[in-house]
Write a protein that holds these residues in place. Structure first.
Motif, mmCIF file in Angstrom:
data_model
loop_
_atom_site.group_PDB
_atom_site.id
_atom_site.type_symbol
_atom_site.label_atom_id
_atom_site.label_comp_id
_atom_site.label_asym_id
_atom_site.label_seq_id
_atom_site.Cartn_x
_atom_site.Cartn_y
_atom_site.Cartn_z
ATOM 1 N N GLY A 40 27.188 27.149 66.797
ATOM 2 C CA GLY A 40 27.396 27.244 65.055
ATOM 3 C C GLY A 40 27.366 25.764 64.751
ATOM 4 N N ARG A 41 27.524 25.824 63.347
ATOM 5 C CA ARG A 41 27.884 24.286 63.169
ATOM 6 C C ARG A 41 28.760 24.673 61.611
ATOM 7 N NH1 ARG A 41 22.225 22.903 59.991
ATOM 8 N NH2 ARG A 41 22.121 24.051 58.062
ATOM 9 N N SER A 43 31.110 21.594 58.610
ATOM 10 C CA SER A 43 30.810 21.460 57.644
ATOM 11 C C SER A 43 29.988 20.341 57.706
ATOM 12 C CB SER A 43 31.870 21.217 56.385
ATOM 13 O OG SER A 43 32.893 20.941 57.157
ATOM 14 N N GLN A 44 30.108 19.863 58.802
ATOM 15 C CA GLN A 44 30.037 18.216 58.919
ATOM 16 C C GLN A 44 28.138 17.294 58.993
ATOM 17 O OE1 GLN A 44 32.640 19.092 61.132
ATOM 18 N NE2 GLN A 44 33.897 17.715 60.509
ATOM 19 N N GLY A 92 36.132 20.634 64.033
ATOM 20 C CA GLY A 92 35.078 21.590 64.849
ATOM 21 C C GLY A 92 36.004 22.390 66.002
ATOM 22 N N GLY A 94 37.848 25.348 64.236
ATOM 23 C CA GLY A 94 36.925 27.104 64.225
ATOM 24 C C GLY A 94 37.232 27.056 62.674
ATOM 25 N N LYS A 95 36.991 28.697 62.702
ATOM 26 C CA LYS A 95 38.017 29.483 61.672
ATOM 27 C C LYS A 95 38.181 30.851 61.957
ATOM 28 C CE LYS A 95 36.451 25.893 58.446
ATOM 29 N NZ LYS A 95 34.513 26.029 57.296
ATOM 30 N N LEU C 33 27.141 27.597 59.762
ATOM 31 C CA LEU C 33 26.958 28.777 60.261
ATOM 32 C C LEU C 33 27.225 29.303 61.468
ATOM 33 C CD1 LEU C 33 24.490 28.155 61.792
ATOM 34 C CD2 LEU C 33 23.204 27.912 60.187
ATOM 35 N N THR C 34 27.147 30.235 61.917
ATOM 36 C CA THR C 34 27.495 30.770 63.340
ATOM 37 C C THR C 34 26.170 31.723 63.761
ATOM 38 O OG1 THR C 34 29.942 30.572 63.068
ATOM 39 C CG2 THR C 34 28.646 32.111 65.180
ATOM 40 N N GLU C 67 25.134 34.478 61.042
ATOM 41 C CA GLU C 67 27.008 34.740 59.667
ATOM 42 C C GLU C 67 27.133 33.423 58.887
ATOM 43 O OE1 GLU C 67 28.846 37.469 62.729
ATOM 44 O OE2 GLU C 67 28.698 36.037 63.112
ATOM 45 N N VAL C 69 29.591 32.392 56.217
ATOM 46 C CA VAL C 69 30.859 32.756 55.088
ATOM 47 C C VAL C 69 31.042 31.493 53.983
ATOM 48 C CG1 VAL C 69 33.020 32.830 55.024
ATOM 49 C CG2 VAL C 69 31.916 33.998 57.061
ATOM 50 N N GLN C 106 40.828 27.933 58.458
ATOM 51 C CA GLN C 106 40.517 26.688 58.751
ATOM 52 C C GLN C 106 41.447 26.136 59.684
ATOM 53 O OE1 GLN C 106 39.919 23.256 56.494
ATOM 54 N NE2 GLN C 106 38.136 22.205 57.789
ATOM 55 N N ARG C 108 41.540 24.248 62.027
ATOM 56 C CA ARG C 108 42.166 22.157 62.301
ATOM 57 C C ARG C 108 43.541 21.847 61.340
ATOM 58 N NH1 ARG C 108 41.558 17.574 59.593
ATOM 59 N NH2 ARG C 108 39.069 18.927 58.353
ATOM 60 N N VAL C 117 36.999 27.698 53.910
ATOM 61 C CA VAL C 117 35.541 28.602 54.645
ATOM 62 C C VAL C 117 34.689 27.397 54.550
ATOM 63 C CG1 VAL C 117 33.797 29.926 53.646
ATOM 64 C CG2 VAL C 117 35.342 30.831 53.171
HETATM 65 N N1 LIG Z 1 31.545 29.551 56.735
HETATM 66 C C1 LIG Z 1 31.307 29.339 57.800
HETATM 67 N N2 LIG Z 1 30.320 30.772 57.716
HETATM 68 C C2 LIG Z 1 30.558 30.830 59.395
HETATM 69 N N3 LIG Z 1 30.545 30.136 60.445
HETATM 70 C C3 LIG Z 1 31.254 28.922 60.330
HETATM 71 C C4 LIG Z 1 31.760 28.255 58.995
HETATM 72 N N4 LIG Z 1 32.942 27.602 58.835
HETATM 73 C C5 LIG Z 1 32.614 27.544 60.405
HETATM 74 N N5 LIG Z 1 31.930 28.299 61.414
HETATM 75 C C6 LIG Z 1 32.183 28.886 62.864
HETATM 76 O O1 LIG Z 1 33.077 27.717 63.269
HETATM 77 C C7 LIG Z 1 32.374 26.477 64.259
HETATM 78 C C8 LIG Z 1 33.792 25.469 63.903
HETATM 79 O O2 LIG Z 1 33.288 25.049 62.386
HETATM 80 P P1 LIG Z 1 33.925 23.766 61.804
HETATM 81 O O3 LIG Z 1 35.869 24.230 63.014
HETATM 82 O O4 LIG Z 1 33.307 22.117 62.958
HETATM 83 O O5 LIG Z 1 34.322 23.821 60.859
HETATM 84 P P2 LIG Z 1 34.150 22.566 59.260
HETATM 85 O O6 LIG Z 1 34.291 23.121 58.710
HETATM 86 O O7 LIG Z 1 33.060 21.583 59.709
HETATM 87 O O8 LIG Z 1 35.948 22.292 59.611
HETATM 88 P P3 LIG Z 1 36.754 20.766 60.471
HETATM 89 O O9 LIG Z 1 36.223 19.952 59.636
HETATM 90 O O10 LIG Z 1 37.974 20.912 60.938
HETATM 91 O O11 LIG Z 1 35.925 20.482 61.915
HETATM 92 C C9 LIG Z 1 30.765 26.555 63.682
HETATM 93 O O12 LIG Z 1 30.411 25.248 64.420
HETATM 94 C C10 LIG Z 1 30.987 27.683 63.456
HETATM 95 O O13 LIG Z 1 30.107 28.866 64.471
#
Ligand SMILES: Nc1ncnc2c1ncn2[C@@H]1O[C@H](COP(=O)(O)OP(=O)(O)OP(=O)(O)O)[C@@H](O)[C@H]1O
Ligand SMILES: Nc1ncnc2c1ncn2[C@@H]1O[C@H](COP(=O)(O)OP(=O)(O)OP(=O)(O)O)[C@@H](O)[C@H]1O
Ligand SMILES: Nc1ncnc2c1ncn2[C@@H]1O[C@H](COP(=O)(O)OP(=O)(O)OP(=O)(O)O)[C@@H](O)[C@H]1O
Ligand SMILES: [Mg+2]
Ligand SMILES: [Mg+2]
Ligand SMILES: [Mg+2]
Lengths: 117, 117, 117
Positions: A40-41, A43-44, A92, A94-95, C33-34, C67, C69, C106, C108, C117
């Motif tokens: 997944g990814r 917000s970066q 990274g 997660g959520k 996304l995931t 997925e 969100v 979140q 982190r 989200v």
């Molecule tokens: N809104 C979302 N919908 C679905 N999957 C998500 C969502 N946000 C994060 N994920 C899943 O969680 C993983 C890790 O996300 P990540 O922790 O990088 O979120 P972020 O919003 O970028 O927060 P951070 O700034 O802490 O990195 C992603 O690779 C994805 O699989």
């Protein structure tokens, strides 16, 4: 008792945090879980790199998805246990999402409702 | 008709029961499904074993997750069909959860709502 | 703002449409996304074929599940972006489902609610 409510806690976390999360859930009284390998990814923006002179983009990172359905234990306790165990403080991490569940069935016994979770 | 309601039935069952579950769903009039390879644990404590003198712990078992979204067919019929097909009576048979779904879209036609399921 | 509501958009689409869907989601302002590798079947009966004189049945096709969100971005925008990017017009294009989500965290930051989200 949380008033007969059933919730599905869905967490997407770093693969190397799975062991800590499993232990935290067992300690919180919610040992049952289902694990899926996902990518997944967040917000970066995607990261670019170089490999043998070629530029490439890493835009999907390996994660694990943990699904934990609970009824007796409050979903908030499960969320807190996962968040605490999975946190590094770096981007990274997660959520975690909480979804409503209307019914549950234990296949072995055929029992249904919150008791079947 | 089940009053325009859409439900997602999520079942985690033994991998060797997938064939029986697929057939049972087709017979129940709900052939559409999505399958994911997962691993998980239920309420039993982890099993320990020995391998070449080393102790090891088996704590995650291979399972398959089946997701089946329905609107015309009652979710209860789908749950019953899966439970019946997946049951062995031994620990580890799995769980079935029913989640509410607010909307559905068929990508090919762009149609949405219960008819699109 | 969509009134503090959180939704999970679940799409099952052709694997070769993943790139287009990722780009469409980023353009719609919902990059997170995931992704899960899944297999599935829709409403068509299984296809039979011949291989070295043996008849075989293809009944599960490889798909990807996405997925996504969202809270700030309306779920309908996400659904439209995915449907548009994933459509070929041929059978097997997939389905999109919208599920309610009650809370998000979140990991982190520990932040919760729609902002997380
Ligand atoms: N809104 C979302 N919908 C679905 N999957 C998500 C969502 N946000 C994060 N994920 C899943 O969680 C993983 C890790 O996300 P990540 O922790 O990088 O979120 P972020 O919003 O970028 O927060 P951070 O700034 O802490 O990195 C992603 O690779 C994805 O699989
Ligand atoms: N509460 C739950 N949340 C998420 N997944 C679950 C839950 N309970 C079971 N599962 C999934 O179902 C699989 C099989 O569970 P299992 O049948 O062992 O449940 P159980 O509660 O221990 O019942 P039994 O006593 O019949 O074994 C687990 O490996 C896991 O993937
Ligand atoms: N009701 C459903 N529940 C769960 N998964 C579904 C459902 N319908 C479709 N899917 C998933 O979407 C994939 C593609 O389905 P498909 O597009 O063939 O649906 P369809 O109803 O047969 O529509 P079409 O006539 O356009 O083919 C399936 O392989 C399955 O993984
Ligand atoms: Mg991030
Ligand atoms: Mg068990
Ligand atoms: Mg089809």
């Amino acid at each position: 008792m949380s008033d007969d409510e059933i919730k599905m806690v869905v967490a997407v976390v770093r693969p190397d945090k799975l062991g800590d999360v499993k232990q935290a859930l067992a300690e919180a009284g919610a040992p049952s879980l289902t694990v899926t390998n996902v990518s997944g990814r967040g917000s970066q923006p995607a990261k670019t790199g170089q490999w043998r002179g070629e530029e490439y983009v890493v835009d999907l990172h390996q994660k694990v998805k943990i699904e934990c359905v609970v009824s007796e234990i409050p979903a908030q306790d499960v969320v807190d246990a996962i968040a605490d165990a999975a946190q590094t403080g770096e981007p990274g991490d997660g959520k975690i999402f909480v979804l409503p569940v209307e019914d549950a069935v234990q296949v072995r016994t055929g029992e249904s409702g919150p008791e079947a979770v």
